[in-house]
Design a protein around this motif. Structure first.
Motif, PDB file in Angstrom:
ATOM      1  N   GLY A  91     -21.610 -11.451  -0.247  1.00 36.58           N
ATOM      2  CA  GLY A  91     -22.537 -10.335  -0.045  1.00 36.58           C
ATOM      3  C   GLY A  91     -23.934 -10.810   0.294  1.00 36.58           C
ATOM      4  N   LEU A  92     -24.394 -11.858  -0.380  1.00 34.51           N
ATOM      5  CA  LEU A  92     -25.711 -12.420  -0.078  1.00 34.51           C
ATOM      6  C   LEU A  92     -25.726 -13.015   1.327  1.00 34.51           C
ATOM      7  N   GLY A  93     -24.615 -13.644   1.725  1.00 34.13           N
ATOM      8  CA  GLY A  93     -24.559 -14.225   3.060  1.00 34.13           C
ATOM      9  C   GLY A  93     -24.575 -13.182   4.168  1.00 34.13           C
ATOM     10  N   CYS A  94     -24.118 -11.976   3.859  1.00 30.27           N
ATOM     11  CA  CYS A  94     -24.058 -10.906   4.867  1.00 30.27           C
ATOM     12  C   CYS A  94     -25.304 -10.031   4.891  1.00 30.27           C
ATOM     13  N   LEU A  95     -26.323 -10.366   4.093  1.00 23.71           N
ATOM     14  CA  LEU A  95     -27.544  -9.556   4.064  1.00 23.71           C
ATOM     15  C   LEU A  95     -28.199  -9.389   5.437  1.00 23.71           C
ATOM     16  N   PRO A  96     -28.156 -10.407   6.337  1.00 20.50           N
ATOM     17  CA  PRO A  96     -28.764 -10.200   7.661  1.00 20.50           C
ATOM     18  C   PRO A  96     -28.131  -9.061   8.463  1.00 20.50           C
ATOM     19  N   LEU A  97     -26.957  -8.595   8.047  1.00 23.36           N
ATOM     20  CA  LEU A  97     -26.302  -7.497   8.762  1.00 23.36           C
ATOM     21  C   LEU A  97     -26.647  -6.126   8.197  1.00 23.36           C
TER      22      LEU A  97
END
Length: 563
Positions: free
Chosen positions: A242-248
């Motif tokens: 979830g943290l890795g997908c924050l840019p989306l």
């Protein structure tokens, strides 16, 4: 030092592509030239038609003409209202603004539409290569889904966003493989917003794909192997993903702004319609010939079944989870979202495509067997291309015959069109449902086929004199009353439309009707059952109601209310 560098046996980027990440020489279906060839081949069915024969596309083209011309052709504002606003459905609407100045509207739309299947093919193959290291032979069976039913239906902003989403997902995987996470965040922060602007659905699917891929990656990279087991390991991986997908996530703010607008309407409903969902799975490749299309869809599901039963092939955990997530979303989605129909249907072919490219050969599969699978996949893709090309050629002939009527329509004319169809959902549509919008595109005339969904698109129809014949679906007529639909019987439509509001009547392959209904009109063009008539007598016949067709309507105070 220079001598050592020159003698260094490190392979170049080109050599790495030729050998693949696995270190083995690539086979013919895994080469760059093959990818380029099939990507270009995906455009073949669209080369010949002047107007791509996609069901809703002529209606979209009418809207594009209004947005481009309403400023210097002010009479259009008598019938239509066009206002720019920030909504998640503007892909081609924005692209035609600069491209129409260079190529003209019709060619610009055609060029954009041609890129959609090409981008879809390229995206699927790129994803397969990033996940498997090389393109598996089975991936070729997914390529015909570039001409899936949602694309054939003319959901062009959606289809464009999905094609872009596939390529962005491949880039997401590549940057993760190269450990370029800061660069990935910098790219996907604006890219996700642009994808949302193209169509919300593409952004949502990219989020599902990226989240599933990150979940597997984060789970597999845990330092302690014992931590990977059990629900705690998956929970930790989910938090990291979830943290890795924050840019989306930035488009979530745009979504809130959009859906909280003052004029946003549209219902959401028809949940868990299992009969419809099963039929949507069978229609993933729906085009013209039902037996051929059903056989093709069945073949894809048999390939998925083979991946479960055959020990020589297996599913990628990463793409397998992505496909499972997409199928779960397909099951949960209702048929109508914010007034847009077929929301779940649109997702079905892409979930299937991801599942197909998730397959790969195990080491026990012989090279001869892998080559045979690739040859069969390529033959399947070629056969579908030939069929789609023939189908589009036949639709183009139908379009060309109807287009001749436009030569007899003056600019600024007010035309009411009636397109015939049956109550039953024929597998092969005539694809004329929104063809009357070519009146707007080529003649800057009024057409009653435009649909209006506040908050979902930029154009609304406001022509009070036309009454119930101002917008979609007033252009659809049938030979009888069709229960559950808003279509009028042809007799009711020809009798009730307000003659003062229109100059011409355009009949496109109508059902059989009494010629006496055309009294007071003069034919100016005819081709088979289709005809264009000039309205000479403005006197209004006695209106018909649905009760005249044996339909019992609810009564208020003892008086029936006609629809």
């Amino acid at each position: 030092m220079r001598r050592l560098e020159r003698q260094c046996p490190c392979p170049s980027a080109h050599a790495r592509f030729k050998t693949g990440r696995m270190g083995e020489k690539l086979h013919w279906w895994q080469t760059r030239w093959f990818v380029i060839a099939v990507t270009l081949a995906a455009t073949i069915p669209l080369l010949w038609p002047t107007v791509p024969p996609l069901v809703d596309l002529p209606g979209h083209m009418g809207r594009y003409r209004v947005q481009l011309s309403i400023g210097h052709d002010p009479w259009l504002s008598q019938w239509y209202d066009f206002r720019w606003s920030l909504i998640g459905n503007l892909g081609i609407d924005l692209l035609v603004v600069p491209l129409a100045k260079v190529f003209g509207l019709e060619l610009a739309v055609k060029l954009i539409v041609m890129t959609i299947p090409a981008l879809t093919v390229a995206g699927l193959l790129w994803i397969a290569r990033e996940v498997h290291g090389r393109i598996p032979a089975t991936a070729l069976f997914a390529l015909p889904l570039a001409y899936s039913y949602p694309f054939q239906f003319g959901f062009v902003n959606f289809a464009l966003s999905m094609a872009i989403a596939l390529n962005l997902f491949a880039l997401w995987l590549r940057l993760a493989r190269l450990n370029r996470f800061r660069l990935r965040a910098a790219i996907f922060l604006p890219a996700s917003c642009l994808l949302w602007l193209c169509h919300t659905f593409g952004w949502g699917v990219l989020g599902v794909l990226a989240m599933s891929a990150e979940l597997i990656r984060q789970h597999d990279r845990m330092e302690r192997p014992e931590a990977r087991g059990g629900w705690r390991g998956w929970l930790e991986a989910m938090v990291r993903a979830g943290l890795g997908c924050l840019p989306l996530c930035l488009p979530m703010l745009l979504m809130i702004f959009w859906r909280s607008g003052e004029h946003v309407t549209g219902q959401t409903g028809d949940w868990f319609n299992w009969r419809a969902k099963i039929s949507f799975l069978s229609m993933v490749l729906r085009d013209r010939w039902m037996a051929w299309d059903l056989f093709s869809a069945t073949l894809l599901f048999l390939i998925l079944f083979k991946g479960v039963r055959d020990d020589r092939v297996e599913y990628s955990r990463q793409l397998g989870l992505s496909a499972a997530f997409l199928f779960a979303v397909f099951i949960i989605l209702p048929r109508i979202v914010f007034g847009s129909a077929y929301a779940d249907m649109r997702l079905a072919p892409f979930a299937l495509a991801i599942a197909v490219i998730a397959l790969r050969a195990r080491h026990g599969l012989s090279m001869r067997h892998a080559s045979a699978i690739a040859a069969l996949g390529m033959a399947f893709f070629a056969a579908r291309l030939v069929g789609t090309t023939a189908s589009f050629f036949l639709y183009e002939r139908s379009y060309s015959r109807q287009m001749a009527a436009l030569d007899h329509v003056p600019e600024r004319a007010r035309v009411v069109s009636f397109v015939g169809r049956r109550c039953l959902d024929d597998w092969a549509y005539s694809r004329l449902e929104h063809f009357p919008a070519m009146l707007i595109t080529r003649r800057l005339a009024f057409s009653n086929d435009q649909w209006s969904m506040a908050g979902a698109q930029l154009l609304t129809t406001h022509y009070p004199a036309a009454g119930g014949f101002a917008h979609d679906p007033s252009e659809i007529v049938t030979d009888r009353y069709c229960r559950g639909n808003w279509w009028r019987p042809i007799r009711m439509a020809l009798n009730n439309f307000p003659r003062d509001a229109f100059d011409y009547v355009w009949l496109l392959e109508p059902p059989r009707f009494d010629p006496a209904l055309l009294d007071g009109m003069t034919p100016v063009w005819r081709d088979g059952s289709s005809m264009l008539l000039r309205i000479d007598d403005r006197s209004q016949p006695e209106p018909l109601t649905l009760e005249d067709f044996g339909v019992q309507l609810p009564r208020r105070n003892g008086v029936s209310s006609p629809r």
